[in-house]
Design an enzyme around this catalytic site. Structure first.
Site, PDB file in Angstrom:
ATOM      1  N   LYS A  23      27.105 -69.192  45.274  1.00  0.00           N
ATOM      2  CA  LYS A  23      26.654 -69.962  46.507  1.00  0.00           C
ATOM      3  C   LYS A  23      27.070 -69.087  47.621  1.00  0.00           C
ATOM      4  O   LYS A  23      27.702 -69.507  48.623  1.00  0.00           O
ATOM      5  CB  LYS A  23      27.434 -71.291  46.635  1.00  0.00           C
ATOM      6  CG  LYS A  23      27.266 -72.227  45.762  1.00  0.00           C
ATOM      7  CD  LYS A  23      25.744 -72.471  45.365  1.00  0.00           C
ATOM      8  CE  LYS A  23      25.154 -73.076  46.648  1.00  0.00           C
ATOM      9  NZ  LYS A  23      23.511 -73.283  46.533  1.00  0.00           N
TER      10      LYS A  23
ATOM     11  N   GLY B 296      24.738 -66.469  48.710  1.00  0.00           N
ATOM     12  CA  GLY B 296      23.516 -65.873  48.946  1.00  0.00           C
ATOM     13  C   GLY B 296      22.590 -65.244  47.924  1.00  0.00           C
ATOM     14  O   GLY B 296      21.838 -64.387  48.248  1.00  0.00           O
TER      15      GLY B 296
ATOM     16  N   TRP C 213      18.833 -66.108  48.231  1.00  0.00           N
ATOM     17  CA  TRP C 213      18.303 -65.201  49.491  1.00  0.00           C
ATOM     18  C   TRP C 213      18.122 -63.719  49.287  1.00  0.00           C
ATOM     19  O   TRP C 213      17.000 -63.284  49.188  1.00  0.00           O
ATOM     20  CB  TRP C 213      19.340 -65.447  50.529  1.00  0.00           C
ATOM     21  CG  TRP C 213      18.881 -64.965  51.861  1.00  0.00           C
ATOM     22  CD1 TRP C 213      17.660 -64.562  52.021  1.00  0.00           C
ATOM     23  CD2 TRP C 213      19.767 -65.030  53.106  1.00  0.00           C
ATOM     24  NE1 TRP C 213      17.398 -64.528  53.572  1.00  0.00           N
ATOM     25  CE2 TRP C 213      18.734 -64.505  54.031  1.00  0.00           C
ATOM     26  CE3 TRP C 213      21.044 -65.239  53.342  1.00  0.00           C
ATOM     27  CZ2 TRP C 213      18.927 -64.292  55.522  1.00  0.00           C
ATOM     28  CZ3 TRP C 213      21.334 -64.917  54.727  1.00  0.00           C
ATOM     29  CH2 TRP C 213      20.366 -64.664  55.851  1.00  0.00           C
TER      30      TRP C 213
ATOM     31  N   HIS D 204      26.489 -63.694  38.203  1.00  0.00           N
ATOM     32  CA  HIS D 204      27.709 -64.323  38.922  1.00  0.00           C
ATOM     33  C   HIS D 204      28.971 -63.595  38.214  1.00  0.00           C
ATOM     34  O   HIS D 204      30.072 -64.196  38.563  1.00  0.00           O
ATOM     35  CB  HIS D 204      28.115 -65.605  38.965  1.00  0.00           C
ATOM     36  CG  HIS D 204      26.774 -66.511  39.821  1.00  0.00           C
ATOM     37  ND1 HIS D 204      26.381 -66.054  41.099  1.00  0.00           N
ATOM     38  CD2 HIS D 204      26.055 -67.664  39.712  1.00  0.00           C
ATOM     39  CE1 HIS D 204      25.460 -66.619  41.402  1.00  0.00           C
ATOM     40  NE2 HIS D 204      25.587 -67.624  40.843  1.00  0.00           N
TER      41      HIS D 204
ATOM     42  N   SER E 259      29.813 -74.886  50.340  1.00  0.00           N
ATOM     43  CA  SER E 259      28.490 -74.773  49.776  1.00  0.00           C
ATOM     44  C   SER E 259      28.668 -75.160  48.292  1.00  0.00           C
ATOM     45  O   SER E 259      27.791 -75.681  47.655  1.00  0.00           O
ATOM     46  CB  SER E 259      28.064 -73.346  49.874  1.00  0.00           C
ATOM     47  OG  SER E 259      26.523 -73.624  49.419  1.00  0.00           O
TER      48      SER E 259
ATOM     49  N   TYR F 241      27.145 -61.966  53.620  1.00  0.00           N
ATOM     50  CA  TYR F 241      26.193 -62.909  54.042  1.00  0.00           C
ATOM     51  C   TYR F 241      26.176 -62.957  55.531  1.00  0.00           C
ATOM     52  O   TYR F 241      25.065 -63.415  56.183  1.00  0.00           O
ATOM     53  CB  TYR F 241      26.797 -64.368  53.389  1.00  0.00           C
ATOM     54  CG  TYR F 241      26.075 -65.697  53.460  1.00  0.00           C
ATOM     55  CD1 TYR F 241      24.866 -65.819  52.552  1.00  0.00           C
ATOM     56  CD2 TYR F 241      26.062 -66.418  54.555  1.00  0.00           C
ATOM     57  CE1 TYR F 241      24.331 -66.950  52.714  1.00  0.00           C
ATOM     58  CE2 TYR F 241      25.258 -67.450  54.672  1.00  0.00           C
ATOM     59  CZ  TYR F 241      24.205 -67.839  53.988  1.00  0.00           C
ATOM     60  OH  TYR F 241      23.508 -68.849  54.116  1.00  0.00           O
TER      61      TYR F 241
ATOM     62  N   LYS G 294      22.048 -75.930  54.090  1.00  0.00           N
ATOM     63  CA  LYS G 294      22.146 -75.604  55.621  1.00  0.00           C
ATOM     64  C   LYS G 294      22.061 -73.972  55.873  1.00  0.00           C
ATOM     65  O   LYS G 294      21.418 -73.685  56.646  1.00  0.00           O
ATOM     66  CB  LYS G 294      23.597 -76.045  56.231  1.00  0.00           C
ATOM     67  CG  LYS G 294      23.431 -77.571  56.474  1.00  0.00           C
ATOM     68  CD  LYS G 294      24.852 -77.973  57.181  1.00  0.00           C
ATOM     69  CE  LYS G 294      24.940 -79.539  57.298  1.00  0.00           C
ATOM     70  NZ  LYS G 294      26.119 -79.882  58.311  1.00  0.00           N
TER      71      LYS G 294
END
Length: 324
Positions: free
Chosen positions: A76, A78, A81, A138, A168, A224, A287
């Site tokens: 969590k 990024g 993204w 991860h 997050s 991030y 968000k």
């Protein structure tokens, strides 16, 4: 040859849509029935679950290729993204249909993942047709398979400030059936501070990669918060690191497509096709803001967290922003 009437075509399409919905719901139920919330256990000094350790030998023996690009983050922070940015930078101009038809998690396989009814991350990568291979992980630095170092692979690490990362992660665990039950926010936050999370301690993770970066030029360490502040600038850093030649127009086109609202509405990027996640509880992309932690932390929790943070990060050169 007879052609179907407009009414018949519409009727057939409606029947196909109903079948697709029925199949998706049935398959979703089957997958969810086979995926149980796991328990945490200590694995070589790091909290993990069997969904990330059951294929451990194959993960550790993974054969990296010299042009592989490893996208590494604490959960969590990024990951999606960065994965989407890199996928578009490499393949948007080569295959314009790719981003419309193939979910991002298939384009950027998750190296250590083992989920029932899914192929493993290693299997997905071994059959991936595109080069370079974009690989998600991860894993903390000490778990990265040795072939990535032997092949001098380039690695992009994204770090997110601890408070937003914790919030997050909490909401992610609420909707992801392959994660341990998060329980209430207060107990979750205590576990986060104690490092009793899947993939271990946030503190150990971000600092482990930071220290390795000081002696390894193949690691680009990104934040991030910087990406939110100026996505275009950070994309230029990425291109420079990777030796990618892109025009300003190409980067601007990509920048627009990777903005949070655009990705949240994109079924190929928002994980709406991943049946392990119950997005009726919370959307995978919630968000994406910097500073949203202020809406979750109480005053007492924030004070306790700050004290814990100061103790753990006192002798570290790594600095984060909790607002921009």
């Amino acid at each position: 040859m007879r052609q179907l009437s407009i009414e018949k075509v519409a009727e057939r399409r409606e029947e196909e849509d109903l079948f697709d919905k029925f199949f998706l719901n049935t398959f979703s139920t089957t997958v969810m029935a086979d995926v149980e919330r796991p328990e945490l256990f200590e694995f070589h000094g790091v909290s993990m679950t069997h969904y990330f350790t059951d294929n451990w030998e194959n993960v550790q023996n993974f054969k990296a290729l010299p042009d592989d690009i490893l996208i590494a983050t604490y959960p969590k922070a990024g990951t999606t993204w960065m994965s989407y940015i890199l996928d578009l930078l490499y393949f948007k101009q080569k295959d314009k249909e790719r981003e419309k038809s193939l979910p991002l998690y298939e384009r950027v396989p998750f190296l250590e993942l083992v989920i029932p009814n899914y192929c493993t991350g290693v299997e997905a990568l071994d059959t991936l047709p595109t080069r370079p291979r974009l690989i998600k992980t991860h894993l903390p630095i000490q778990f990265v398979p040795k072939s990535f170092w032997e092949q001098n692979c380039r690695m992009v690490y994204v770090a997110r400030n601890a408070k937003d990362n914790a919030v997050s992660y909490y909401h992610f665990d609420r909707m992801n059936m392959a994660q341990p039950e998060p329980k209430d926010w207060n107990s979750f936050l205590q576990r986060f501070m104690d490092g009793k999370m899947v993939f271990g301690s946030w503190f150990d993770h971000v600092t482990g990669w930071w220290k390795k970066k000081q002696t390894c030029s193949n690691i680009l360490y990104m934040f991030y918060e910087d990406m939110v502040e100026d996505t275009g600038r950070e994309m230029e850093r990425l291109c420079s690191f990777l030796g990618l030649s892109t025009t300003a127009e190409e980067r601007e086109s990509i920048r627009g497509g990777v903005q949070f609202d655009a990705m949240k509405a994109n079924p190929m990027a928002n994980y709406s096709t991943d049946l392990v996640m119950n997005q009726k509880i919370f959307p995978f992309m919630r968000k994406g803001k910097v500073g949203d932690w202020k809406n979750q932390f109480t005053v007492a929790q924030n004070e306790t967290f700050d004290e814990n943070y100061e103790n753990k990060m006192r002798n570290n050169t790594l600095k984060f922003r909790t607002h921009i």
